[in-house]
Design an enzyme around this catalytic site. Structure first.
Site, PDB file in Angstrom:
ATOM      1  N   LYS A 131       2.358   0.157   7.345  1.00  0.00           N
ATOM      2  CA  LYS A 131       1.226   0.965   6.878  1.00  0.00           C
ATOM      3  C   LYS A 131       0.735   1.931   7.945  1.00  0.00           C
ATOM      4  O   LYS A 131       0.562   1.541   9.097  1.00  0.00           O
ATOM      5  CB  LYS A 131       0.093   0.042   6.442  1.00  0.00           C
ATOM      6  N   ARG A 148       4.462   2.659   3.536  1.00  0.00           N
ATOM      7  CA  ARG A 148       3.714   2.736   2.261  1.00  0.00           C
ATOM      8  C   ARG A 148       2.888   4.023   2.165  1.00  0.00           C
ATOM      9  O   ARG A 148       2.996   4.891   3.013  1.00  0.00           O
ATOM     10  CB  ARG A 148       2.756   1.526   2.177  1.00  0.00           C
ATOM     11  N   CYS A 187      -7.321 -14.350  -1.962  1.00  0.00           N
ATOM     12  CA  CYS A 187      -6.453 -15.182  -1.111  1.00  0.00           C
ATOM     13  C   CYS A 187      -6.476 -14.607   0.294  1.00  0.00           C
ATOM     14  O   CYS A 187      -7.053 -13.544   0.525  1.00  0.00           O
ATOM     15  CB  CYS A 187      -5.030 -15.238  -1.695  1.00  0.00           C
ATOM     16  N   LYS A 245       6.605  -4.793   5.248  1.00  0.00           N
ATOM     17  CA  LYS A 245       5.868  -3.583   4.880  1.00  0.00           C
ATOM     18  C   LYS A 245       5.341  -2.877   6.132  1.00  0.00           C
ATOM     19  O   LYS A 245       5.136  -3.505   7.177  1.00  0.00           O
ATOM     20  CB  LYS A 245       4.716  -3.932   3.944  1.00  0.00           C
ATOM     21  N   CYS A 250      -2.395 -10.785 -10.127  1.00  0.00           N
ATOM     22  CA  CYS A 250      -1.807 -11.062  -8.811  1.00  0.00           C
ATOM     23  C   CYS A 250      -1.270 -12.493  -8.755  1.00  0.00           C
ATOM     24  O   CYS A 250      -2.036 -13.453  -8.902  1.00  0.00           O
ATOM     25  CB  CYS A 250      -2.832 -10.847  -7.698  1.00  0.00           C
ATOM     26  N   ARG A 300       2.669   1.492  -8.817  1.00  0.00           N
ATOM     27  CA  ARG A 300       1.722   2.090  -7.857  1.00  0.00           C
ATOM     28  C   ARG A 300       2.240   3.473  -7.454  1.00  0.00           C
ATOM     29  O   ARG A 300       3.400   3.610  -7.085  1.00  0.00           O
ATOM     30  CB  ARG A 300       1.673   1.173  -6.636  1.00  0.00           C
ATOM     31  N   CYS A 342     -10.414  -7.117  -4.055  1.00  0.00           N
ATOM     32  CA  CYS A 342      -9.012  -6.894  -4.434  1.00  0.00           C
ATOM     33  C   CYS A 342      -8.813  -7.218  -5.916  1.00  0.00           C
ATOM     34  O   CYS A 342      -9.700  -7.742  -6.570  1.00  0.00           O
ATOM     35  CB  CYS A 342      -8.100  -7.761  -3.582  1.00  0.00           C
ATOM     36  N   CYS A 385      -6.111  -8.051   1.046  1.00  0.00           N
ATOM     37  CA  CYS A 385      -5.928  -6.730   0.430  1.00  0.00           C
ATOM     38  C   CYS A 385      -7.202  -5.876   0.371  1.00  0.00           C
ATOM     39  O   CYS A 385      -7.110  -4.651   0.277  1.00  0.00           O
ATOM     40  CB  CYS A 385      -5.329  -6.884  -0.958  1.00  0.00           C
TER      41      CYS A 385
HETATM   42 FE1  SRM Z   1      -1.991  -6.163  -0.885  1.00  0.00          FE
HETATM   43  C1  SRM Z   1       0.449  -8.349  -1.688  1.00  0.00           C
HETATM   44  C2  SRM Z   1      -2.684  -5.678  -4.114  1.00  0.00           C
HETATM   45  C3  SRM Z   1      -3.877  -3.508  -0.018  1.00  0.00           C
HETATM   46  C4  SRM Z   1      -2.035  -7.258   2.368  1.00  0.00           C
HETATM   47  N1  SRM Z   1      -1.200  -6.876  -2.601  1.00  0.00           N
HETATM   48  C5  SRM Z   1      -0.163  -7.739  -2.723  1.00  0.00           C
HETATM   49  C6  SRM Z   1       0.282  -7.864  -4.192  1.00  0.00           C
HETATM   50  C7  SRM Z   1       1.342  -6.840  -4.428  1.00  0.00           C
HETATM   51  C8  SRM Z   1       0.721  -9.264  -4.636  1.00  0.00           C
HETATM   52  C9  SRM Z   1       2.192  -9.573  -4.549  1.00  0.00           C
HETATM   53  O1  SRM Z   1       2.788  -9.499  -3.448  1.00  0.00           O
HETATM   54  O2  SRM Z   1       2.766  -9.911  -5.568  1.00  0.00           O
HETATM   55  C10 SRM Z   1      -1.050  -7.482  -4.888  1.00  0.00           C
HETATM   56  C11 SRM Z   1      -0.914  -6.920  -6.283  1.00  0.00           C
HETATM   57  C12 SRM Z   1      -2.120  -7.272  -7.113  1.00  0.00           C
HETATM   58  C13 SRM Z   1      -2.139  -6.581  -8.420  1.00  0.00           C
HETATM   59  O3  SRM Z   1      -2.029  -7.273  -9.460  1.00  0.00           O
HETATM   60  O4  SRM Z   1      -2.277  -5.371  -8.465  1.00  0.00           O
HETATM   61  C14 SRM Z   1      -1.685  -6.603  -3.826  1.00  0.00           C
HETATM   62  N2  SRM Z   1      -2.974  -4.780  -1.893  1.00  0.00           N
HETATM   63  C15 SRM Z   1      -3.213  -4.792  -3.220  1.00  0.00           C
HETATM   64  C16 SRM Z   1      -4.194  -3.718  -3.626  1.00  0.00           C
HETATM   65  C17 SRM Z   1      -3.924  -3.118  -4.997  1.00  0.00           C
HETATM   66  C18 SRM Z   1      -5.607  -4.315  -3.561  1.00  0.00           C
HETATM   67  C19 SRM Z   1      -6.703  -3.517  -4.228  1.00  0.00           C
HETATM   68  O5  SRM Z   1      -7.411  -4.141  -5.017  1.00  0.00           O
HETATM   69  O6  SRM Z   1      -6.843  -2.342  -3.959  1.00  0.00           O
HETATM   70  C20 SRM Z   1      -4.025  -2.751  -2.435  1.00  0.00           C
HETATM   71  C21 SRM Z   1      -2.941  -1.734  -2.650  1.00  0.00           C
HETATM   72  C22 SRM Z   1      -2.850  -0.767  -1.521  1.00  0.00           C
HETATM   73  C23 SRM Z   1      -1.874   0.346  -1.733  1.00  0.00           C
HETATM   74  O7  SRM Z   1      -2.209   1.265  -2.459  1.00  0.00           O
HETATM   75  O8  SRM Z   1      -0.786   0.311  -1.141  1.00  0.00           O
HETATM   76  C24 SRM Z   1      -3.590  -3.718  -1.332  1.00  0.00           C
HETATM   77  N3  SRM Z   1      -2.743  -5.460   0.885  1.00  0.00           N
HETATM   78  C25 SRM Z   1      -3.611  -4.407   1.000  1.00  0.00           C
HETATM   79  C26 SRM Z   1      -4.223  -4.416   2.291  1.00  0.00           C
HETATM   80  C27 SRM Z   1      -5.293  -3.454   2.768  1.00  0.00           C
HETATM   81  C28 SRM Z   1      -4.733  -2.207   3.379  1.00  0.00           C
HETATM   82  O9  SRM Z   1      -3.520  -1.990   3.420  1.00  0.00           O
HETATM   83  O10 SRM Z   1      -5.544  -1.400   3.835  1.00  0.00           O
HETATM   84  C29 SRM Z   1      -3.707  -5.515   2.973  1.00  0.00           C
HETATM   85  C30 SRM Z   1      -4.156  -6.006   4.373  1.00  0.00           C
HETATM   86  C31 SRM Z   1      -3.689  -5.143   5.457  1.00  0.00           C
HETATM   87  C32 SRM Z   1      -2.329  -5.570   5.891  1.00  0.00           C
HETATM   88  O11 SRM Z   1      -1.353  -5.149   5.282  1.00  0.00           O
HETATM   89  O12 SRM Z   1      -2.241  -6.367   6.829  1.00  0.00           O
HETATM   90  C33 SRM Z   1      -2.769  -6.152   2.080  1.00  0.00           C
HETATM   91  N4  SRM Z   1      -0.932  -7.538   0.167  1.00  0.00           N
HETATM   92  C34 SRM Z   1      -1.123  -7.873   1.481  1.00  0.00           C
HETATM   93  C35 SRM Z   1      -0.241  -8.950   1.822  1.00  0.00           C
HETATM   94  C36 SRM Z   1      -0.095  -9.615   3.210  1.00  0.00           C
HETATM   95  C37 SRM Z   1       0.906  -8.893   4.035  1.00  0.00           C
HETATM   96  C38 SRM Z   1       1.284  -9.644   5.288  1.00  0.00           C
HETATM   97  O13 SRM Z   1       1.257  -9.048   6.360  1.00  0.00           O
HETATM   98  O14 SRM Z   1       1.640 -10.824   5.186  1.00  0.00           O
HETATM   99  C39 SRM Z   1       0.465  -9.284   0.648  1.00  0.00           C
HETATM  100  C40 SRM Z   1       1.510 -10.387   0.467  1.00  0.00           C
HETATM  101  C41 SRM Z   1       2.861  -9.997   0.945  1.00  0.00           C
HETATM  102  O15 SRM Z   1       3.148  -8.863   1.278  1.00  0.00           O
HETATM  103  O16 SRM Z   1       3.689 -10.906   0.991  1.00  0.00           O
HETATM  104  C42 SRM Z   1       0.002  -8.388  -0.365  1.00  0.00           C
HETATM  105 FE1  SF4 Z   2      -3.640 -10.807  -4.540  1.00  0.00          FE
HETATM  106 FE2  SF4 Z   2      -4.441 -12.000  -2.344  1.00  0.00          FE
HETATM  107 FE3  SF4 Z   2      -4.005  -9.389  -2.338  1.00  0.00          FE
HETATM  108 FE4  SF4 Z   2      -6.080 -10.320  -3.613  1.00  0.00          FE
HETATM  109  S1  SF4 Z   2      -5.736 -10.500  -1.387  1.00  0.00           S
HETATM  110  S2  SF4 Z   2      -4.633  -8.824  -4.422  1.00  0.00           S
HETATM  111  S3  SF4 Z   2      -5.377 -12.252  -4.364  1.00  0.00           S
HETATM  112  S4  SF4 Z   2      -2.479 -10.918  -2.614  1.00  0.00           S
END
Ligand code: SRM
Ligand code: SF4
Length: 564
Positions: free
Chosen positions: A216, A144, A482, A214, A443, A75, A437, A486
């Site tokens: 943000k 991030r 899930c 993390k 993922c 990324r 997402c 995201c």
């Molecule tokens: Fe996310 C984890 C994809 C925005 C909350 N997110 C992941 C992972 C890395 C899975 C992993 O931990 O192994 C996913 C990778 C999937 C893949 O194959 O690419 C993933 N997140 C994404 C992206 C690519 C979704 C998308 O389709 O655009 C976004 C990348 C953003 C970026 O450029 O940095 C993405 N993730 C978000 C958002 C939205 C936002 O930030 O505006 C959230 C919710 C807001 C928040 O953070 O509360 C989000 N992602 C999570 C979480 C839950 C974090 C937590 O507080 O527990 C995880 C899981 C974790 O971190 O353990 C996670």
């Molecule tokens: Fe993966 Fe869940 Fe984030 Fe979708 S919402 S990219 S399934 S961690």
């Protein structure tokens, strides 16, 4: 504060990582497996990468007694989602050579490449570096990619506000040189005779433990809340009066992830804690919001480690006072602001300086050539004109930016020829206001499909929208595979959250502007269940809505408020 005797495993990995080096070098040289060592999978995140495997092929490979098909996702760090045409051309080439070829625009305005095999990571990072691109700190327990309201037409002083995304990103970047050493063959710090090189690595902000989780940061320019400011750990709301940037309101404690069946975890929108004005004060406040989270955040239970939990444990006043104690000044009372929309501004628009911007629809942020449209080729051709830059939006779309009046016709001709304009204009309001997402197959946390399923589900929802003549409504609909959130489904008017293959929780009652979370309405629906529920909801909305009432406000009034 967390229990020092009960730290999570990741805490040990971070402090023992020798400035985020871990044993990545050894892992890369291990030719027996396509994977890296387990501890390194945590360390590598701070360098902007995730180890993944193709989940579609797990069963077939297991049957053949083969190891999983390990690959890596990378990324990029692109504050505010800005990339020059030259850099886009480089990213396009690198994607073609080393990854699946699809460029994925994320919900935080950057891009990801999937499917890199281990031996391709270094060449990929080196090529990115030659193009002036990096992936530092785009994942891991660290600040991030900083997001910022993307459209320069939002304000005559957009550029001034936008510049903060870069400044914040630079302020909060880790001091370790591990990235350069491991991936770009820079001389090892330990081998350098110069003590100042070692001193440069001392990191007063992250120390050796980094943040508990993390972090943000987003910047919003009212009236557009495209970045979903209240879902960030720290949000800056630009206060602009008479075309002058007065400063920012500071909101803290946003975060969306929940765990199915857990009452301890919850989605939360940020709380505005005050206003501050000068650049120095703004950056100081941001820095100390991080240090308070660093020192008080939960380091034992990662599920409860985000700033939102620290804030609720300490109390908003106590958190603010601790920040003020560290900055040495008090925040002023928050200034008034109003958000009226979160959608992207599709099509051509000119900004105050006379430059043109074309916002195009990229379904779920996937830039590729498919049977519908040759988007990737078209964008490459546009980039090759050298007459523009690009911006990514938090809605996973793209803006062809900074086009001079004289050059507009050249870009427009390419967009017409490749039917990009037709593609953008033909997409329904519902589709253009939807995001999903990544989910399957990469993922590891996905319980259900998201970006691979959402387009076909929308095709089945569109006839319901037409049945009730709701085609002109800007209903914000989002899906995740899930409960991690995201695609920010809890901040949508209609949110689908995957619970199992083919099953989704349906959430309703969020507002259109992103200032109210939605509420769980029905659990684990299959497609037929989703369509039946939406048919009923749209029918009631059509018959019982107040004048100009949005779907989100209506469903909140009708189904949520009464139940509270
Ligand atoms: Fe996310 C984890 C994809 C925005 C909350 N997110 C992941 C992972 C890395 C899975 C992993 O931990 O192994 C996913 C990778 C999937 C893949 O194959 O690419 C993933 N997140 C994404 C992206 C690519 C979704 C998308 O389709 O655009 C976004 C990348 C953003 C970026 O450029 O940095 C993405 N993730 C978000 C958002 C939205 C936002 O930030 O505006 C959230 C919710 C807001 C928040 O953070 O509360 C989000 N992602 C999570 C979480 C839950 C974090 C937590 O507080 O527990 C995880 C899981 C974790 O971190 O353990 C996670
Ligand atoms: Fe993966 Fe869940 Fe984030 Fe979708 S919402 S990219 S399934 S961690």
């Amino acid at each position: 504060m967390s229990d020092k005797n009960n730290l999570s495993a990741i805490e040990r990995i971070k402090t023992a990582s020798d400035g985020l080096r871990g044993s990545i070098q050894q892992s890369l040289h291990d030719e027996i497996t396509g994977a890296i060592r387990e501890d390194d999978t945590a360390v590598i995140k701070f360098h902007g990468m995730y180890q993944q495997d193709d989940r579609d092929r797990r069963e077939e490979r297991a049957e053949k007694k083969l190891d999983r098909l390990y690959t890596f996702m990378i990324r990029l760090r692109l504050p505010g989602g800005f990339i020059s045409a030259k850099k886009w051309i480089a990213a396009n080439e690198i994607a073609g050579e080393n990854s699946t070829g699809v460029i994925k625009i994320t919900t935080r305005q950057t891009i990801q490449l999937h499917g890199l095999i281990k031996s391709k990571i270094r060449p990929t990072i080196q090529s990115f570096s030659q193009a002036g691109l990096d992936s530092i700190a785009t994942c891991g327990d660290i600040n991030r990619n900083v997001s910022c309201t993307s459209h320069p037409g939002e304000s005559p002083i957009h550029a001034q506000v936008f510049a903060y995304a870069d400044k914040i990103s630079e302020l909060l970047i880790p001091k370790t040189k591990a990235y350069y050493e491991i991936w770009l063959d820079d001389e090892k710090i330990a081998d350098k005779k110069d003590v100042s090189a070692v001193a440069e690595e001392i990191d007063p902000l992250y120390q050796d433990r980094y943040l508990p989780r993390k972090f943000k940061i987003g910047i919003a320019i009212p009236p557009n809340n495209d970045v979903d400011i209240f879902t960030n750990d720290l949000g800056l709301i630009a206060i602009i009066e008479n075309n002058e940037l007065k400063g920012f309101n500071i909101a803290i404690g946003g975060g969306l992830s929940t765990t199915h069946g857990s009452t301890q975890t919850y989605a939360r929108l940020g709380t505005v804690i005050g206003f501050t004005d000068t650049e120095e004060k703004v950056l100081k406040t941001i820095y100390e919001v991080l240090t308070v989270q660093r020192d008080y955040g939960n380091r034992s239970d990662r599920k409860l480690a985000r700033l939102k939990y620290t804030l609720d444990n300490m109390g908003v006043d106590a958190y603010r006072k601790e920040v003020e104690k560290r900055t040495g000044f008090e925040l002023e009372p928050a200034r008034p602001y109003e958000f009226t929309q979160r959608s992207d501004r599709y099509g051509w628009l000119q900004n105050e300086q006379g430059l043109w911007y074309y916002t195009l629809f990229v379904e779920n942020g996937r830039v590729l050539d498919d049977e519908k449209v040759a988007l990737k080729t078209a964008l490459l051709e546009v980039a090759k004109t050298g007459k523009c830059n690009f911006l990514f939006t938090s809605n996973q779309n793209m803006i062809i930016s900074d086009v001079a009046d004289n050059d507009k016709a050249v870009v427009d001709e390419i967009l017409e020829r490749f039917k990009i304009i037709e593609h953008t204009e033909a997409a329904s309001h519902l589709r253009k206001n939807s995001i999903a997402c990544v989910a399957l197959p990469t993922c590891p946390l996905a319980l259900a499909e998201a970006q691979r399923y959402m387009p076909s589900l929308i095709s089945k929802i569109e006839p319901l929208i037409a049945k009730y003549q709701l085609q002109n409504e800007d209903i914000i609909m989002r899906m995740t595979g899930c409960p991690n959130g995201c695609a920010r489904p809890y901040a949508a008017e209609i949110g689908f959250v995957g619970t199992a293959p083919g099953k989704y929780n349906l959430h309703i009652g969020g507002d259109n502007e992103g200032e109210r979370l939605n509420t769980l309405y029905k659990e684990s629906l299959d497609e037929a269940g989703i369509l039946t529920e939406l048919d009923n909801l749209f029918a009631t909305f059509k018959n019982e809505r107040n004048a100009k009432e949005s779907f989100g406000d209506f469903s909140f009034r009708k189904y949520v408020k009464g139940a509270l």
